[in-house]
Each structure stands twice: as C-alpha cells, then as structure tokens.
Design a protein around this motif. Sequence first.
Motif, PDB file in Angstrom:
ATOM      1  N   GLY A  89       7.918   7.011 -15.689  1.00 36.38           N
ATOM      2  CA  GLY A  89       7.851   8.158 -16.599  1.00 36.38           C
ATOM      3  C   GLY A  89       7.146   7.838 -17.904  1.00 36.38           C
ATOM      4  N   ASN A  96       6.788   7.425  -9.355  1.00 35.58           N
ATOM      5  CA  ASN A  96       8.172   7.205  -8.905  1.00 35.58           C
ATOM      6  C   ASN A  96       8.913   8.523  -8.686  1.00 35.58           C
ATOM      7  OD1 ASN A  96      10.799   6.109  -8.567  1.00 35.58           O
ATOM      8  ND2 ASN A  96      11.171   6.323 -10.771  1.00 35.58           N
ATOM      9  N   ASP A 127      14.094   8.686  -9.376  1.00 30.78           N
ATOM     10  CA  ASP A 127      14.926   9.299 -10.432  1.00 30.78           C
ATOM     11  C   ASP A 127      15.191  10.771 -10.181  1.00 30.78           C
ATOM     12  OD1 ASP A 127      13.934   6.985 -11.595  1.00 30.78           O
ATOM     13  OD2 ASP A 127      13.236   7.957 -13.416  1.00 30.78           O
ATOM     14  N   ASP A 146       9.996  11.732 -13.683  1.00 28.87           N
ATOM     15  CA  ASP A 146       8.814  10.904 -13.906  1.00 28.87           C
ATOM     16  C   ASP A 146       7.532  11.680 -13.624  1.00 28.87           C
ATOM     17  OD1 ASP A 146      10.593   9.008 -14.633  1.00 28.87           O
ATOM     18  OD2 ASP A 146      10.076   7.544 -13.097  1.00 28.87           O
ATOM     19  N   SER A 179      11.440   1.910 -11.999  1.00 25.78           N
ATOM     20  CA  SER A 179      10.296   2.834 -11.958  1.00 25.78           C
ATOM     21  C   SER A 179       9.273   2.394 -10.916  1.00 25.78           C
ATOM     22  CB  SER A 179       9.633   2.925 -13.337  1.00 25.78           C
ATOM     23  OG  SER A 179      10.492   3.564 -14.253  1.00 25.78           O
TER      24      SER A 179
HETATM   25 CA    CA Z   1      11.991   7.246 -14.761  1.00 21.45          CA
END
Ligand code: CA
Length: 307
Positions: free
Chosen positions: A9, A33, A36, A48, A199
């Motif tokens: 992110g 990614n 999350d 992200d 990530s």
């Molecule tokens: Ca993240």
Amino acid sequence: MRVAVLSGGVGGARFLRGVVDAVDPAGVTAIVNVGDDLDVLGLSVSPDLDSVLYALAGIADEERGWGRADETWNALSTVEALGGESWFRLGDRDLGLHLVRTQALRDGVTLSGVTARLAAALELDATVLPASDDRLRTWLDTPNGSFDFQHWFVARAHRDPVDRVRFEGAADARPGPGVLEALHEAELILIAPSNPYVSIGPILAVERIRSALERRRVPCVAVSPLIGGEAVKGPAAAMLRRLEGGTTAVHVARCYPGLIDALVIDEADAHDADALGVRAIVTKTLMCDAASRRALAEAALDAVALA
Ligand code: CA
Ligand code: GDP
C-alpha cells in the motif's frame, strides 16, 4: 521501458509515483498485494489496491499516508452513532469506490476486472493488477492469538509480536490475469519498499509468481523499507527483528532469497553494502516529495543496466 513493480500500500504507492514520473507510465505494471483485503460493513475493501490507485491518480492524502485527500467522515460517524462496525476507518469519498467495487464483484466481475475499470475511470496510464483474483488472506500468529491482517494491524494497532505469517488460500491462488505476462515482458522487475512480510510476502506466496521471479531473465531489484535499521512507518522493523533476528540491510536482503539481484539501501545503511549477498545500490531512500520519489525510482531503474 517495461517495468513490473511488486507493491503493497503506502510505501509501494509512494514509490510507484516516482516510477511513473521517471519512465513512461504506459510501460509500468503494478502487481499489488491482496492479502489485506477485507469485507467490512458489507463492502469489499482492497486497501493496498486503493492506496496505489489513489496515489497514481494524485488524489491520495499524503499527510495521513492512506485514503483520499479532502476526506470527510460523515458516513462512518453515523455508523458509529448507530452502533455499527466502525473500527476500520472508511472516509466518505473512499466509500464511493468501495460501493462501486462491491457491486461489480457481486455482479460477477473479477477483482482484476473491476480494478481495471477503476483505473480507467481515474485515467491512469499505468496498469494496476491484483496479485490474484482468488481469495488470499494474510493471518498473523502471535502469542495473544491468531488474527487476520486488518484486526492485527488496525484494530490491535500491530502491537502483538508476530511469530508467524500465514497466507490463507495461497496454495490454490493463481496469479491474476496479466501478472505473469507483465513479469515475462518486463525489462526490469522492482520490489517496492513495502513490508516484506505482509505486503510482498502475500504476492510471493502465489507459487507461480514466486517461480516466475526465481526464473527471471531480467534483473530484479528490491528497495529496502528500512532506513538506519528502522521502518519509516509501521511494523516492518519489529517483524524483521523477531522473525529474521535483526534489522540491518542484510536482514532485509534475506527476505528475498534467490529473488533479487540488487537491493537499494539508504546511505544510513551503507556500512552493510558489502555484506548483502547481492549488489547494493546506496542512495537516499526517504520519499518526502516528488523529487525524492523520482530520484529513488531512478536509482532502482538504473539497475536495468545489470542485465
Ligand atoms: Ca497493506
Ligand atoms: P502498507 O500496505 O500500506 O502497509 O504499505 P507498504 O507495505 O507498501 O509500505 C510500508 C513500508 O513502507 C514500511 O515498512 C515503511 O518503512 C516503508 N516506507 C514508507 N515510506 C518510505 C520511504 O519514504 N522510504 C522507504 N525506504 N520506505 C518507506
């Protein structure tokens, strides 16, 4: 130049802004990614991907570091007043995007499909791809229990020390459409200064992405998210200390065994340059404005000459 960038992110998004400033954005593919991602208030949220979309569209809130600029919080205040789930911060403008994505997903559009629509609506020239369209979720095992990523990171403020990171669904997750093509067509692969565990880890947990990197024929360069052994933000240093035994640039390099040809490290970590096991590129790595983002991207992009 065709470049593929693995990204989380905030740190990833900052770096990507530098990359699209340094080279023609049409040649840039961000592979982002999805570990999350979460469902909250009935909405499908991909934090992200959103950080990357907002950053590349120039509408991210740079001070807060996440979400949109000029944000207001009326909807969330109402949720809170009504006793709804309000631990995950969703601003009014941000909610608009989640509504569009959630409806598209319910209509059967894939995550990559709706991401492409959003990127087009935001008039991005770069390509933004979810690492996978399949469900892949990051879990943290801690002495206090196991938590999904957002409960650990947001609700518990990443205070629980992490013993193990797991990726639910990774064994069956396929690379998203375009991901392997972007990796195969790239002249250079970059790993953004994102958290290696939570990530970049989920992206590399997709077996065919990892093996594409292992079999690369072009250089792969990671940028360290640590400066002077400390994270600029977030839990990366604490995780490295516990899971890797230290926070030097050598420890960062060990997160990417056999996957990178060079690591970009900060001048503050220059003393580790000869011990990385891969080539060191030493430069200033703090991204505090457009010039520093671009300079960092250029330092990493110069590694195309390693080919
Ligand atoms: Ca993240
Ligand atoms: P998240 O998904 O929003 O947590 O963001 P990322 O994983 O992409 O980025 C978080 C990482 O970015 C943290 O480990 C930070 O140390 C790193 N980071 C943030 N800003 C900078 C910066 O200016 N320079 C460097 N080198 N790393 C940064």
